[in-house]
Motif scaffolding. Structure first.
Motif, PDB file in Angstrom:
ATOM      1  N   VAL A 141      39.741  -8.326 -61.049  1.00 42.77           N
ATOM      2  CA  VAL A 141      41.014  -7.827 -61.577  1.00 42.77           C
ATOM      3  C   VAL A 141      41.603  -6.780 -60.642  1.00 42.77           C
ATOM      4  CG1 VAL A 141      42.012  -6.414 -63.419  1.00 42.77           C
ATOM      5  CG2 VAL A 141      40.592  -8.378 -63.997  1.00 42.77           C
ATOM      6  N   ALA A 142      40.771  -5.848 -60.180  1.00 44.10           N
ATOM      7  CA  ALA A 142      41.256  -4.801 -59.278  1.00 44.10           C
ATOM      8  C   ALA A 142      41.833  -5.413 -57.999  1.00 44.10           C
ATOM      9  CB  ALA A 142      40.122  -3.836 -58.947  1.00 44.10           C
ATOM     10  N   HIS A 143      41.133  -6.381 -57.437  1.00 42.48           N
ATOM     11  CA  HIS A 143      41.600  -7.030 -56.208  1.00 42.48           C
ATOM     12  C   HIS A 143      42.889  -7.800 -56.462  1.00 42.48           C
ATOM     13  CE1 HIS A 143      41.763 -10.311 -53.189  1.00 42.48           C
ATOM     14  NE2 HIS A 143      41.302  -9.374 -52.368  1.00 42.48           N
ATOM     15  N   GLY A 144      42.934  -8.526 -57.591  1.00 44.13           N
ATOM     16  CA  GLY A 144      44.115  -9.321 -57.890  1.00 44.13           C
ATOM     17  C   GLY A 144      45.353  -8.479 -58.134  1.00 44.13           C
ATOM     18  N   LEU A 145      45.213  -7.382 -58.866  1.00 44.64           N
ATOM     19  CA  LEU A 145      46.363  -6.512 -59.121  1.00 44.64           C
ATOM     20  C   LEU A 145      46.876  -5.891 -57.823  1.00 44.64           C
ATOM     21  CD1 LEU A 145      45.129  -4.746 -62.379  1.00 44.64           C
ATOM     22  CD2 LEU A 145      46.959  -6.440 -62.199  1.00 44.64           C
ATOM     23  N   LYS A 146      45.957  -5.480 -56.962  1.00 46.09           N
ATOM     24  CA  LYS A 146      46.359  -4.912 -55.669  1.00 46.09           C
ATOM     25  C   LYS A 146      47.099  -5.949 -54.832  1.00 46.09           C
ATOM     26  CE  LYS A 146      44.521  -2.576 -51.562  1.00 46.09           C
ATOM     27  NZ  LYS A 146      43.292  -2.065 -50.882  1.00 46.09           N
ATOM     28  N   ALA A 147      46.586  -7.187 -54.848  1.00 43.76           N
ATOM     29  CA  ALA A 147      47.213  -8.247 -54.057  1.00 43.76           C
ATOM     30  C   ALA A 147      48.625  -8.546 -54.549  1.00 43.76           C
ATOM     31  CB  ALA A 147      46.352  -9.512 -54.111  1.00 43.76           C
ATOM     32  N   GLU A 148      48.849  -8.387 -55.846  1.00 41.18           N
ATOM     33  CA  GLU A 148      50.172  -8.664 -56.416  1.00 41.18           C
ATOM     34  C   GLU A 148      51.089  -7.453 -56.377  1.00 41.18           C
ATOM     35  OE1 GLU A 148      51.343 -11.519 -57.306  1.00 41.18           O
ATOM     36  OE2 GLU A 148      49.474 -12.599 -56.935  1.00 41.18           O
ATOM     37  N   GLY A 149      50.598  -6.326 -55.878  1.00 38.51           N
ATOM     38  CA  GLY A 149      51.420  -5.138 -55.794  1.00 38.51           C
ATOM     39  C   GLY A 149      51.694  -4.481 -57.130  1.00 38.51           C
ATOM     40  N   ILE A 150      50.810  -4.683 -58.093  1.00 45.47           N
ATOM     41  CA  ILE A 150      50.962  -4.095 -59.424  1.00 45.47           C
ATOM     42  C   ILE A 150      50.228  -2.760 -59.455  1.00 45.47           C
ATOM     43  CG2 ILE A 150      50.468  -4.403 -61.884  1.00 45.47           C
ATOM     44  CD1 ILE A 150      50.608  -7.432 -61.387  1.00 45.47           C
ATOM     45  N   ALA A 151      50.876  -1.735 -59.950  1.00 45.07           N
ATOM     46  CA  ALA A 151      50.268  -0.405 -60.003  1.00 45.07           C
ATOM     47  C   ALA A 151      49.013  -0.456 -60.866  1.00 45.07           C
ATOM     48  CB  ALA A 151      51.268   0.594 -60.575  1.00 45.07           C
ATOM     49  N   PHE A 152      47.901   0.013 -60.308  1.00 42.34           N
ATOM     50  CA  PHE A 152      46.613  -0.057 -60.993  1.00 42.34           C
ATOM     51  C   PHE A 152      45.819   1.202 -60.709  1.00 42.34           C
ATOM     52  CE2 PHE A 152      42.049  -1.522 -60.807  1.00 42.34           C
ATOM     53  CZ  PHE A 152      41.876  -1.568 -62.178  1.00 42.34           C
ATOM     54  N   ALA A 153      45.337   1.823 -61.767  1.00 45.24           N
ATOM     55  CA  ALA A 153      44.493   3.005 -61.630  1.00 45.24           C
ATOM     56  C   ALA A 153      43.038   2.569 -61.798  1.00 45.24           C
ATOM     57  CB  ALA A 153      44.863   4.047 -62.678  1.00 45.24           C
TER      58      ALA A 153
ATOM     59  N   PHE B  50      43.543   9.553 -67.521  1.00 47.44           N
ATOM     60  CA  PHE B  50      44.951   9.840 -67.800  1.00 47.44           C
ATOM     61  C   PHE B  50      45.658  10.323 -66.538  1.00 47.44           C
ATOM     62  CE2 PHE B  50      48.298  12.863 -68.875  1.00 47.44           C
ATOM     63  CZ  PHE B  50      49.069  12.151 -69.780  1.00 47.44           C
ATOM     64  N   ASN B  51      45.046  11.260 -65.843  1.00 49.62           N
ATOM     65  CA  ASN B  51      45.662  11.790 -64.621  1.00 49.62           C
ATOM     66  C   ASN B  51      45.804  10.717 -63.553  1.00 49.62           C
ATOM     67  OD1 ASN B  51      45.966  14.365 -65.682  1.00 49.62           O
ATOM     68  ND2 ASN B  51      44.017  15.112 -64.865  1.00 49.62           N
ATOM     69  N   ALA B  52      44.782   9.863 -63.425  1.00 48.05           N
ATOM     70  CA  ALA B  52      44.860   8.785 -62.429  1.00 48.05           C
ATOM     71  C   ALA B  52      45.983   7.819 -62.773  1.00 48.05           C
ATOM     72  CB  ALA B  52      43.523   8.046 -62.363  1.00 48.05           C
ATOM     73  N   THR B  53      46.202   7.581 -64.046  1.00 54.23           N
ATOM     74  CA  THR B  53      47.263   6.673 -64.479  1.00 54.23           C
ATOM     75  C   THR B  53      48.632   7.266 -64.189  1.00 54.23           C
ATOM     76  OG1 THR B  53      45.813   5.850 -66.230  1.00 54.23           O
ATOM     77  CG2 THR B  53      48.155   5.343 -66.414  1.00 54.23           C
ATOM     78  N   MET B  54      48.787   8.585 -64.373  1.00 51.30           N
ATOM     79  CA  MET B  54      50.060   9.229 -64.045  1.00 51.30           C
ATOM     80  C   MET B  54      50.340   9.135 -62.542  1.00 51.30           C
ATOM     81  SD  MET B  54      51.290  10.141 -66.945  1.00 51.30           S
ATOM     82  CE  MET B  54      50.449   8.703 -67.654  1.00 51.30           C
ATOM     83  N   VAL B  55      49.298   9.280 -61.734  1.00 51.57           N
ATOM     84  CA  VAL B  55      49.472   9.138 -60.283  1.00 51.57           C
ATOM     85  C   VAL B  55      49.898   7.710 -59.938  1.00 51.57           C
ATOM     86  CG1 VAL B  55      48.282   9.183 -58.059  1.00 51.57           C
ATOM     87  CG2 VAL B  55      47.869  11.003 -59.730  1.00 51.57           C
TER      88      VAL B  55
END
Length: 384
Positions: free
Chosen positions: A169-181, A213-218
């Motif tokens: 999931v982490a790799h796929g979201l990064k590949a699609e340019g979707i913001a992911f914490a 929470f902080n990572a998500t805000m970033v």
């Protein structure tokens, strides 16, 4: 006189074939089975085979998956339940032993088709928020088995494989340019100076929740909305509570660690409910949606999550946003109408690791998510 009479020879052949089945089971395809908890016999097993060898045989016999599946079917048929929902780890740590959480965290259960469905869902949500001029962010609270991996039983640690579903999931979201914490490395680093996940509960503690929470805000492009742990959390204090201890009827051997809230963690005054945004849920549903205006400046933030965010993040959202809301993800079948009515600037999708799978068609209905069953909220811990 022959050793075996002619009319009994076929029965002898059948008998030998039956005896050979367990051996053939090691070579023939088998049904899926629970992971093996014993990977090798103990040393000098021949000296006490009943104790030292039997556990290994019980984990490696032929057609193990088919036999265990048949046993589960029989147990369900007679109306009995022998499921053990709590797994004991090292130093008294407890883990949820259902929903394939253990197997998922160590990479023994990887469902590429489920990962693909989740990524497709995230792409649609990202495109939808982009069209609205907002920001879509994904954060996945890790299973306790992921965060406290080092306390899993030794056999589970030895079975760790890569990649896990979380990795995909982490790799796929990064590949699609979707913001992911991806909070896993942050939690791992923070553990060097204090716990981030309860030992006797399925959830992270307040310190771990604040780090996420902080990572998500970033990830949302708003690092200015981070909250300092020194401002939000009091000094650690002992606690003997925990949903897993309660579920397993286990008295913890030593206290767990909690961080009492203070400052921004406490609900600020001046909040007012936003009527008509969230539809009501059933009386027995622990996941009651909410939406509030805070009366101060900030973005409009909506969280689609579960018990890891429902109560833990509420006061921090109130501190950071001009309006905030929360509703359960319903495994991708949440009430999309809530998003349309709330009109968030930041939409956060936050299913815990074991609940990433999209069940059925996304955006289940506009009836407040009455379809599907959410994960059960631990009483007295994170119900908000």
């Amino acid at each position: 006189m022959p050793l075996i009479m002619s009319f009994r020879r076929w029965w002898a052949a059948v008998f030998v074939a039956v005896l050979m089945l367990p051996a053939l089971g090691h070579l023939l395809p088998d049904a899926p089975a629970p992971m093996r908890t014993v990977l090798a016999p103990e040393a000098r097993w021949w000296e006490d085979a009943a104790r030292r060898l039997d556990p290994y045989i019980n984990n490696t016999f032929g057609f193990r998956g088919a036999v265990l599946a048949a046993h589960r079917s029989y147990v369900r048929f007679i109306g009995d339940s022998q499921s053990r929902l709590v797994l004991k780890g090292e130093h008294g740590a407890l883990y949820l032993n259902s929903e394939n959480a253990v197997e998922q965290s160590i990479g023994q259960v990887v469902r590429p088709e489920e990962v693909a469905r989740f990524l497709a869902f995230a792409q649609r949500m990202n495109a939808d928020m982009a069209a609205r001029g907002g920001r879509f962010v994904v954060v996945v609270p890790p299973n306790g088995q992921t965060t406290n991996f080092e306390l899993l039983p030794a056999y589970a640690r030895q079975l760790k494989k890569f990649p896990t579903e979380y990795d995909l999931v982490a790799h796929g979201l990064k590949a699609e340019g979707i913001a992911f914490a991806d909070v896993r490395p942050l939690l791992a680093e923070a553990k060097k100076t204090g716990p981030v996940h309860w030992l006797y509960d399925t959830h992270w503690n307040r310190r771990g929740a604040l780090i996420a929470f902080n990572a998500t805000m970033v990830a949302a492009g708003r690092p200015d909305l981070q909250i300092s742990p020194d401002d939000a959390l009091g000094p650690p204090e002992p606690t003997m509570k925990g949903d897993l201890a309660r579920m397993g009827g286990i008295t913890p051997a030593r206290p767990d660690v909690d961080y009492p809230p203070k400052g921004p963690t406490l609900d600020p005054p001046g909040q007012s409910a936003l009527p008509g945004v969230m539809q009501p849920v059933g009386m027995t549903d622990p996941f009651e949606s909410y939406a509030y205006s805070t009366g101060h400046a900030g973005p409009r933030i909506l969280v689609i999550g579960d018990s890891f965010t429902q109560g833990f993040w509420r006061a921090w959202l109130a501190h950071s946003a001009s309006a905030y809301g929360w509703t359960h993800h319903r495994y991708c079948r949440f009430d999309m109408g809530a998003v349309e009515r709330f009109k968030p600037d930041i939409l956060i999708y936050a299913p815990t690791e074991r609940a990433m799978q999209c069940k059925g068609e996304p955006f289940g209905s506009s009836d407040g998510g009455s379809q599907g069953q959410p994960d059960q909220a631990p009483q007295g811990r994170s119900g908000g």
